[in-house]
Design an enzyme around this catalytic site. Structure first.
Site, PDB file in Angstrom:
ATOM      1  N   GLU A 185       0.793  -1.231   0.000  1.00  0.00           N
ATOM      2  CA  GLU A 185       0.000   0.000   0.000  1.00  0.00           C
ATOM      3  C   GLU A 185       0.827   1.284   0.000  1.00  0.00           C
ATOM      4  O   GLU A 185       0.811   2.048   0.970  1.00  0.00           O
ATOM      5  CB  GLU A 185      -0.941   0.007   1.206  1.00  0.00           C
ATOM      6  CG  GLU A 185      -1.936  -1.133   1.185  1.00  0.00           C
ATOM      7  CD  GLU A 185      -3.037  -1.002   2.240  1.00  0.00           C
ATOM      8  OE1 GLU A 185      -2.889  -0.178   3.150  1.00  0.00           O
ATOM      9  OE2 GLU A 185      -4.020  -1.743   2.148  1.00  0.00           O
ATOM     10  N   GLU A 318      -5.705  -8.396   0.563  1.00  0.00           N
ATOM     11  CA  GLU A 318      -6.315  -8.061   1.867  1.00  0.00           C
ATOM     12  C   GLU A 318      -7.773  -7.699   1.657  1.00  0.00           C
ATOM     13  O   GLU A 318      -8.117  -6.997   0.704  1.00  0.00           O
ATOM     14  CB  GLU A 318      -5.639  -6.843   2.528  1.00  0.00           C
ATOM     15  CG  GLU A 318      -4.279  -7.100   3.078  1.00  0.00           C
ATOM     16  CD  GLU A 318      -3.676  -5.854   3.751  1.00  0.00           C
ATOM     17  OE1 GLU A 318      -4.422  -5.018   4.299  1.00  0.00           O
ATOM     18  OE2 GLU A 318      -2.438  -5.741   3.710  1.00  0.00           O
TER      19      GLU A 318
HETATM   20  C1  FCB Z   1      -4.202  -2.187   5.614  1.00  0.00           C
HETATM   21  C2  FCB Z   1      -2.786  -2.597   5.999  1.00  0.00           C
HETATM   22  C3  FCB Z   1      -2.749  -3.754   6.971  1.00  0.00           C
HETATM   23  C4  FCB Z   1      -3.812  -3.628   8.038  1.00  0.00           C
HETATM   24  C5  FCB Z   1      -5.164  -3.370   7.413  1.00  0.00           C
HETATM   25  C6  FCB Z   1      -6.300  -3.278   8.400  1.00  0.00           C
HETATM   26  O1  FCB Z   1      -4.207  -0.882   5.133  1.00  0.00           O
HETATM   27  O2  FCB Z   1      -2.072  -2.992   4.863  1.00  0.00           O
HETATM   28  O3  FCB Z   1      -1.457  -3.823   7.507  1.00  0.00           O
HETATM   29  O4  FCB Z   1      -3.451  -2.683   8.950  1.00  0.00           O
HETATM   30  O5  FCB Z   1      -5.121  -2.203   6.657  1.00  0.00           O
END
Ligand code: FCB
Length: 410
Positions: A185, A318
């Protein structure tokens, strides 16, 4: 589960969960651990001004305690990783995303710690033994102290330091890894650290923000080349947080495309991290997580359709929510999966889904209180307890498909 109405995912689909080193390992020494010690008191002061619901305050560790903001032993995953992977395996997962902690590998500039490299080899072997395909992140937001002192990602030399670390890792571990994620990210990190002042080094400068984005892109490009020189066949990408913006074209272009376009020629796949709809949303009340992030599962469908233009395989690296009571988690997962399925049906090449996170963990500047885990951690005893939603996700992984709750696919 009745076999009727199951949306079957493509063959060889990866089902797993993600973690990152700093959030789960414990015992780290990096730019974050030092910052946490300095900033925990003021975080408690700020937290006291917020309106917390009772159900959060009743649960340890709560946001009004100093130690909520200090990663410390985290989940002690550094020593308990085998137990954690055994849990993932028992939940029918066949892949796992985790990160390597740069500060362990290169604690002093140019001095690489072979013992720590061997630790990660053990981690990788332990995943493979259990049939879990590793997706390895090389930079998930924490820096060695020496590098933070040199200006971190504001220093134009940092891509070269990163590349050197990446080469050492890959020369040692390429046999064990097929999928590399160079950077997690980039826009979230750069924004929180250099624009909003939430993450160390807490700068607030648009000039620095753009400089950091350029330097991160350069770091990715160098690492991409090095990883392929060492292992021709490996797959390299980034994990990109994209947000669904309704009718805000400029925001969509900048947040979702700008960085991906910069590295267009240097990516074999796209890792998509998806959590929410744009924050300026004022319409219908959405279901929210404990962090107040609104559910908008359709958003992932639109983002995937848009990412199709890059003509690369996509992994959802994610997707998850903070839900201490575990009452909304399975609905969240299933609803997102239905929209992912719909995108696949319409020709988007999605090849895997990683729930965030396998374990409850240290949620950066917010600390321990948000509970994202499929597995609950009791931070006093370090005991692991599988949440009910995790068993339902395990069914999905086993079936390679999701049971329809109600018909949304035309
Ligand atoms: C994302 C991050 C991860 C975690 C989630 C909830 O932005 O990559 O490390 O903190 O959010």
């Amino acid at each position: 589960m009745s076999k009727k109405n199951i949306l079957k995912f493509p063959k060889n689909f990866y089902w797993g969960a993600s973690t990152s080193a700093h959030q789960v390992e414990g015992g780290n020494f990096n730019d974050w651990t030092e910052w946490e010690k300095k900033s925990s008191k003021s975080k408690v002061q700020n937290a006291k001004l917020e309106n917390w619901s009772n159900y959060i305050l009743e649960n340890y560790p709560n946001p009004l305690q100093d130690n909520n903001y200090i990663s410390g032993q985290a989940c002690d995953h550094y020593t308990r990783y085998k137990e954690d992977f055994a849990l993932a395996k028992s939940l029918n997962q066949n892949a796992h995303r985790f990160s390597i902690e740069w500060s362990r590998i290169e604690p002093e500039q140019g001095k690489f710690n072979q013992k720590e490299i061997e630790h990660y080899r053990e981690v990788l072997l332990s995943l493979k033994e259990r049939g879990l395909e590793p997706f390895v992140t090389l930079y998930h937001w924490t820096l060695p102290i020496w590098l933070a002192e040199k200006g971190g990602w504001l220093n134009p030399k940092t891509p070269y330091y990163f590349d050197r670390y990446v080469k050492i890792i890959s020369e040692n571990l390429f046999n064990e890894v097929d999928f590399w994620i160079t950077i997690n990210e980039p826009l979230v990190y750069a924004g929180d650290a250099y624009l909003k002042g939430f993450f160390p080094p807490q700068k607030k400068s648009i000039f620095k923000y753009f400089k950091v984005l350029n330097i991160l892109a350069k770091a990715h490009q160098l690492a991409y080349k090095s990883l392929h020189l060492i292992d021709l066949d490996c797959q390299v990408g980034i994990a990109k947080n994209n947000i669904h913006f309704k009718n805000i074209f400029l925001a969509h272009y900048f947040w979702n495309k700008y960085f991906l376009n910069k590295i267009k020629k240097e990516q074999d796949f796209i890792g998509l991290n998806y959590y929410f709809h744009h924050r300026f949303f004022k319409g219908r009340k959405l279901l929210v997580s404990d962090l107040g992030w609104g559910f908008y599962p359709q958003g992932i469908y639109y983002l995937l359709k848009d990412l199709k233009k890059y003509k690369k395989p996509i992994y959802i690296t994610e997707n998850g929510l903070a839900d201490i009571k575990d009452t909304k988690r399975i609905r969240f997962i299933k609803d997102h999966l239905k929209y992912i399925y719909q995108a696949i049906k319409e020709g988007v090449d999605v090849r895997g889904y990683f729930y965030w996170s396998l374990l409850d963990n240290f949620e950066w500047n917010k600390g321990f209180w948000p509970r994202f885990g499929l597995v609950e951690i009791d931070y006093k005893t370090m005991k692991r307890k599988i949440r009910p939603s995790a068993y339902e996700y395990a069914e999905i992984c086993r079936e390679n498909g999701v049971q329809l709750r109600k018909q949304i696919i035309k």
